[in-house]
Scaffold this active site. Structure first.
Site, PDB file in Angstrom:
ATOM      1  CG  HIS A 252      -1.916  -1.057   1.287  1.00 49.36           C
ATOM      2  ND1 HIS A 252      -2.178  -1.798   2.424  1.00 49.36           N
ATOM      3  CD2 HIS A 252      -2.769  -1.527   0.340  1.00 49.36           C
ATOM      4  CE1 HIS A 252      -3.142  -2.661   2.176  1.00 49.36           C
ATOM      5  NE2 HIS A 252      -3.514  -2.529   0.917  1.00 49.36           N
ATOM      6  CD  GLN A 372       7.301   0.029   7.268  1.00 53.01           C
ATOM      7  OE1 GLN A 372       7.892  -1.030   7.167  1.00 53.01           O
ATOM      8  NE2 GLN A 372       7.924   1.191   7.366  1.00 53.01           N
ATOM      9  CG  HIS A 373       0.330  -3.004   5.043  1.00 54.05           C
ATOM     10  ND1 HIS A 373      -0.793  -2.197   4.935  1.00 54.05           N
ATOM     11  CD2 HIS A 373       0.646  -3.031   6.364  1.00 54.05           C
ATOM     12  CE1 HIS A 373      -1.133  -1.752   6.148  1.00 54.05           C
ATOM     13  NE2 HIS A 373      -0.271  -2.244   7.019  1.00 54.05           N
ATOM     14  CG  LEU A 374       6.952  -6.389   0.461  1.00 51.32           C
ATOM     15  CD1 LEU A 374       6.750  -5.438  -0.705  1.00 51.32           C
ATOM     16  CD2 LEU A 374       8.439  -6.574   0.751  1.00 51.32           C
TER      17      LEU A 374
END
Length: 435
Positions: A252, A372-374
């Site tokens: 995101h 930080q949603h890899l």
């Protein structure tokens, strides 16, 4: 270390943290902007150090993936099994799981200001952000975030699932040990090599499951010879299986706008979100990043901020190793500016955020960031899907005895933050590994 993990009003991801690893990442290409990604380096992974956001993926996420065994009807029982929702009961909510879920019922400070502004702008109140169903999609609007926080205590998957099982005779937890490679024998995963407190460690197993996160699992696959052939050859690694690891990552993108609100301390980082009809999630963070990560300070520039995140981005990134040394970090390129549509959506979201903050409030310049949603570094897919690294049962294609069960395998980042979905994934995939 225990306090770092359980204290839900602080995210222990700052420079001095002993429970995370830091990675450099390129956010955009033109111009080149560099950010930092933090990942939990502790039992429980990033779920042990995050902000407590526990929203599920939406039914339409699973519908868009069209993977056998991963319909909404398939995954809902596992969402229910992992949670104990203290606010809602009924067929869409679990009541016996180990992760307590609750929402803030009364807002003050920054969050109250934001919620009031969104309401005055005409956005409806969404009572239950985990209340979606295929025949009852959620409307856009403002709602309280489901939090895996109870009484100020963060309840992550490590504490909820693993810690209560540590006394089982068939479970051994080897702490402070980093796995560096998977060993294969004629295409079968037979063990793992690592480094522990006393030096090299060699483990053997007939079934191996990687749960090191979207960065760690992808790096470990490539170090072990599973990845794009040109990347492996360039890093001097013999190829075990040519696979598209790290070739189409998904996350995101987020624009951050500092706001001259009074910080709200001793509360979770985000208590409510606004979702818009065009796929944005607007987040009023209760204090500055420094206060969230390093503790309350005196830096006047460390202010609350509004995050504008695009929840279904078109852009795709890349992750690749450049060395056969496990200590050398992979190169992470988000390429957030590679799709003009995404940039335009974020720009529109930033204007909405300024309106929500009101004309009487000072709002700073928007800067590129990441949620930080890899995900999708080793994506799941059906037979014939050229982008898939694992099959619909999380087995690594082309080898035997090896699974990946973490955010790596999500085909794309979900329409909500992925934490709750990854916990569900672990519960679902346990059936595949033991079968």
């Amino acid at each position: 270390m225990s306090t770092q993990i359980t204290d839900a009003v602080r995210m222990p991801i700052g420079t001095a943290s002993s429970v995370v690893r830091h990675f450099a990442a390129t956010l955009t290409d033109e111009p080149r902007r560099v950010g930092h990604i933090m990942r939990g380096a502790v039992v429980g992974g990033s779920g042990a150090v995050n902000g407590g956001y526990f929203c599920r993926a939406l039914p339409e996420d699973f519908q868009s993936w069209s993977i056998p065994g991963w319909s909404w009807a398939d995954v809902l029982p596992h969402f229910l099994a992992v949670e104990n929702d203290l606010d809602f009961v009924g067929p869409l909510h679990g009541s016996e799981g180990p992760i307590l879920v609750r929402r803030v019922s009364e807002f003050d400070g920054c969050t109250e200001t934001f919620v009031n502004a969104a309401t005055e702008m005409g956005y409806p109140w969404v009572a239950d952000l985990n209340g979606a169903a295929p025949d009852r999609p959620l409307s856009a609007g403002i709602g309280a975030v489901p939090l895996n926080i109870d009484g100020g205590i963060r309840i992550g998957p490590g504490g909820a699932f693993l810690q209560p099982a540590l006394d089982r005779p068939n479970l051994t937890l080897i702490a402070d040990t980093r796995i560096t490679r998977i060993r294969f024998d004629r295409g079968i995963a037979i063990g793992a090599d690592g480094i522990g407190p006393d030096g090299p460690v060699q483990l053997s197993a007939d079934r191996i499951v990687l749960c090191a996160g979207a960065i760690g699992s992808a790096q470990l696959l490539m170090l072990s010879g599973i990845g794009p052939e040109e990347v492996l050859v360039g890093a001097g690694i013999p190829v075990v299986q040519n696979a598209p690891v790290g070739m189409g990552t998904s996350d995101h993108p987020e624009w951050v706008l500092p706001v001259n609100w009074t910080p709200t301390h001793d509360l979770p980082p985000v208590e409510a979100i606004l979702t818009t009809p065009n796929g944005l999630e607007i987040r009023p963070y209760t204090r500055g990043f420094g206060a969230m990560t390093e503790g309350q300070g005196v830096d006047p520039a460390d202010r609350p901020h509004i995050g504008v995140a695009l929840m279904h981005p078109r852009s795709r990134g890349r992750l690749r190793i450049v060395s056969d040394e496990p200590a050398v970090a992979p190169v992470i390129e988000h390429r957030y500016d590679s799709d003009p549509h995404d940039v335009a959506m974020l720009s529109a979201g930033a204007e909405l955020a300024r309106e929500l903050a009101s004309s009487s409030t000072e709002v700073g310049h928007a800067t590129w960031s990441t949620s930080q949603h890899l995900c999708a570094t080793a994506p799941m897919g059906s037979d014939g899907d050229a982008a898939a690294v694992v099959d619909e049962r999380c087995r690594v294609r082309g080898v035997d005895g090896l699974w990946v069960v973490d955010g790596s395998v999500l085909p794309t980042v979900t329409g909500r933050g992925p934490h709750a979905t990854i916990v569900m994934l672990g519960h679902r995939a346990a059936e595949f590994v033991v079968a």
